[in-house]
Design a protein around this motif. Structure first.
Motif, PDB file in Angstrom:
ATOM      1  N   ASP A 117       1.113  -1.405   0.297  1.00 37.86           N
ATOM      2  CA  ASP A 117       0.306  -0.213   0.373  1.00 37.86           C
ATOM      3  C   ASP A 117       0.417   0.927   0.298  1.00 37.86           C
ATOM      4  O   ASP A 117       0.522   2.107  -0.923  1.00 37.86           O
ATOM      5  CB  ASP A 117      -1.070  -0.224   0.778  1.00 37.86           C
ATOM      6  CG  ASP A 117      -1.950  -1.130   1.127  1.00 37.86           C
ATOM      7  OD1 ASP A 117      -2.498  -1.391  -0.120  1.00 37.86           O
ATOM      8  OD2 ASP A 117      -2.265  -1.828   2.176  1.00 37.86           O
ATOM      9  N   SER A 118       2.132   1.031   0.928  1.00 40.90           N
ATOM     10  CA  SER A 118       3.036   2.540   0.534  1.00 40.90           C
ATOM     11  C   SER A 118       4.817   2.151   0.180  1.00 40.90           C
ATOM     12  O   SER A 118       4.332   0.902   0.960  1.00 40.90           O
ATOM     13  CB  SER A 118       2.458   2.886   1.614  1.00 40.90           C
ATOM     14  OG  SER A 118       2.787   1.933   2.961  1.00 40.90           O
ATOM     15  N   ILE A 119       5.163   2.438   0.420  1.00 41.70           N
ATOM     16  CA  ILE A 119       6.378   2.765   0.350  1.00 41.70           C
ATOM     17  C   ILE A 119       7.103   4.072   1.335  1.00 41.70           C
ATOM     18  O   ILE A 119       6.872   5.172   0.956  1.00 41.70           O
ATOM     19  CB  ILE A 119       7.661   2.069  -0.559  1.00 41.70           C
ATOM     20  CG1 ILE A 119       7.232   3.436  -2.219  1.00 41.70           C
ATOM     21  CG2 ILE A 119       6.900   0.502  -1.205  1.00 41.70           C
ATOM     22  CD1 ILE A 119       7.888   2.745  -3.003  1.00 41.70           C
ATOM     23  N   PHE A 120       8.440   3.678   1.919  1.00 46.80           N
ATOM     24  CA  PHE A 120       8.486   5.422   2.500  1.00 46.80           C
ATOM     25  C   PHE A 120      10.413   4.987   2.101  1.00 46.80           C
ATOM     26  O   PHE A 120      11.616   4.106   1.769  1.00 46.80           O
ATOM     27  CB  PHE A 120       8.846   4.850   4.276  1.00 46.80           C
ATOM     28  CG  PHE A 120       9.915   4.211   4.829  1.00 46.80           C
ATOM     29  CD1 PHE A 120      11.330   4.155   5.239  1.00 46.80           C
ATOM     30  CD2 PHE A 120       9.267   2.978   5.056  1.00 46.80           C
ATOM     31  CE1 PHE A 120      11.813   3.686   6.068  1.00 46.80           C
ATOM     32  CE2 PHE A 120      10.058   2.000   5.286  1.00 46.80           C
ATOM     33  CZ  PHE A 120      11.385   2.358   6.146  1.00 46.80           C
ATOM     34  N   LEU A 121      10.759   6.850   2.456  1.00 39.50           N
ATOM     35  CA  LEU A 121      12.166   6.523   1.928  1.00 39.50           C
ATOM     36  C   LEU A 121      13.376   7.130   3.294  1.00 39.50           C
ATOM     37  O   LEU A 121      12.567   7.644   4.022  1.00 39.50           O
ATOM     38  CB  LEU A 121      12.827   6.868   0.863  1.00 39.50           C
ATOM     39  CG  LEU A 121      11.841   8.397   0.222  1.00 39.50           C
ATOM     40  CD1 LEU A 121      12.592   9.714   1.010  1.00 39.50           C
ATOM     41  CD2 LEU A 121      12.136   8.538  -1.325  1.00 39.50           C
ATOM     42  N   LEU A 122      14.206   7.332   3.405  1.00 36.96           N
ATOM     43  CA  LEU A 122      15.162   8.359   4.255  1.00 36.96           C
ATOM     44  C   LEU A 122      16.074   9.312   3.474  1.00 36.96           C
ATOM     45  O   LEU A 122      16.520   8.369   2.494  1.00 36.96           O
ATOM     46  CB  LEU A 122      16.210   7.529   5.108  1.00 36.96           C
ATOM     47  CG  LEU A 122      15.044   7.308   6.381  1.00 36.96           C
ATOM     48  CD1 LEU A 122      15.602   5.859   7.442  1.00 36.96           C
ATOM     49  CD2 LEU A 122      14.075   8.394   6.820  1.00 36.96           C
ATOM     50  N   SER A 123      15.726  10.806   3.415  1.00 38.79           N
ATOM     51  CA  SER A 123      16.766  11.562   2.303  1.00 38.79           C
ATOM     52  C   SER A 123      17.732  12.209   3.315  1.00 38.79           C
ATOM     53  O   SER A 123      17.717  13.097   4.208  1.00 38.79           O
ATOM     54  CB  SER A 123      16.004  11.651   1.785  1.00 38.79           C
ATOM     55  OG  SER A 123      16.926  12.340   0.649  1.00 38.79           O
ATOM     56  N   ASN A 124      18.235  13.506   2.126  1.00 38.75           N
ATOM     57  CA  ASN A 124      18.588  14.852   3.396  1.00 38.75           C
ATOM     58  C   ASN A 124      18.281  16.203   2.742  1.00 38.75           C
ATOM     59  O   ASN A 124      18.240  15.727   0.857  1.00 38.75           O
ATOM     60  CB  ASN A 124      20.425  14.618   3.297  1.00 38.75           C
ATOM     61  CG  ASN A 124      21.013  15.296   4.426  1.00 38.75           C
ATOM     62  OD1 ASN A 124      20.881  16.477   3.537  1.00 38.75           O
ATOM     63  ND2 ASN A 124      21.275  15.100   5.303  1.00 38.75           N
ATOM     64  N   THR A 125      18.263  16.716   3.414  1.00 44.07           N
ATOM     65  CA  THR A 125      17.310  18.029   2.428  1.00 44.07           C
ATOM     66  C   THR A 125      19.256  18.595   1.447  1.00 44.07           C
ATOM     67  O   THR A 125      18.980  19.230   0.397  1.00 44.07           O
ATOM     68  CB  THR A 125      17.652  19.443   3.117  1.00 44.07           C
ATOM     69  OG1 THR A 125      18.221  19.271   4.452  1.00 44.07           O
ATOM     70  CG2 THR A 125      16.339  18.862   4.566  1.00 44.07           C
ATOM     71  N   LYS A 126      20.490  17.754   1.080  1.00 44.53           N
ATOM     72  CA  LYS A 126      21.445  18.591   0.936  1.00 44.53           C
ATOM     73  C   LYS A 126      21.258  17.851  -0.938  1.00 44.53           C
ATOM     74  O   LYS A 126      21.573  18.451  -1.804  1.00 44.53           O
ATOM     75  CB  LYS A 126      22.602  17.907   0.470  1.00 44.53           C
ATOM     76  CG  LYS A 126      23.157  18.521   2.136  1.00 44.53           C
ATOM     77  CD  LYS A 126      24.585  18.420   2.611  1.00 44.53           C
ATOM     78  CE  LYS A 126      25.375  19.143   3.868  1.00 44.53           C
ATOM     79  NZ  LYS A 126      26.586  17.986   3.721  1.00 44.53           N
TER      80      LYS A 126
END
Length: 157
Positions: A113-122
């Protein structure tokens, strides 16, 4: 600009794993610093195709031009992670093609139904790609595990 017909998207191609590790190590070192999980990825990239996780690779004329992983977590949640496109192929839509492949597989192959991610504003280019594809921010600020992660996003499939 490459056309979709010139790109061969493969899932869990063991021969692409060294390139998966190298491309990711390159951008991480350019923008941030290698964390313990990154060093593990370089040492053992095969962990990204074990235990229900998947690596997608974009091949152009025999060269791995881009990669991304769909990593399985506890409770059946999946994270889009370790997306990288070789510098010589950037700006040609490969990130978009990989994103579409992962989202389609998550929706139709895994029935998520969904997936997620982690990132950086750079990572401005990555954040623009996510926003164009309907990802929404669900966390901002320091992450409890990953030093470089300061934004979390989710995609409802």
């Amino acid at each position: 600009m490459v056309t979709p017909g010139e790109i061969d998207i493969r899932r869990n191609d063991v021969s692409a794993l060294p390139r998966f590790a190298a491309l990711n190590a390159q951008w991480i070192e350019q923008l941030h610093h290698m964390e313990e999980s990154d060093r593990l990825m370089v040492a053992r990239p095969q962990i990204y195709i074990e235990n229900g996780s998947h690596v997608f690779s974009a091949h152009i004329a025999g060269v791995v031009a881009g990669v991304v992983a769909l990593k399985r977590h506890e409770q059946g949640k999946y994270e889009l992670t370790k997306m990288a496109v070789d510098e010589q192929f950037r700006g040609q839509g490969i990130g978009q093609i990989l994103m579409t492949a992962v989202e389609d597989f998550a929706r139709n192959g895994l029935n998520l139904d969904s997936i997620f991610l982690l990132s950086n504003t750079k990572n401005a280019a990555a954040l623009r790609l996510y926003a164009r594809n309907g990802w929404t921010v669900n966390h901002e600020g320091p992450h409890p595990v990953y030093a470089r992660a300061n934004i979390g996003m989710e995609k409802i499939l």
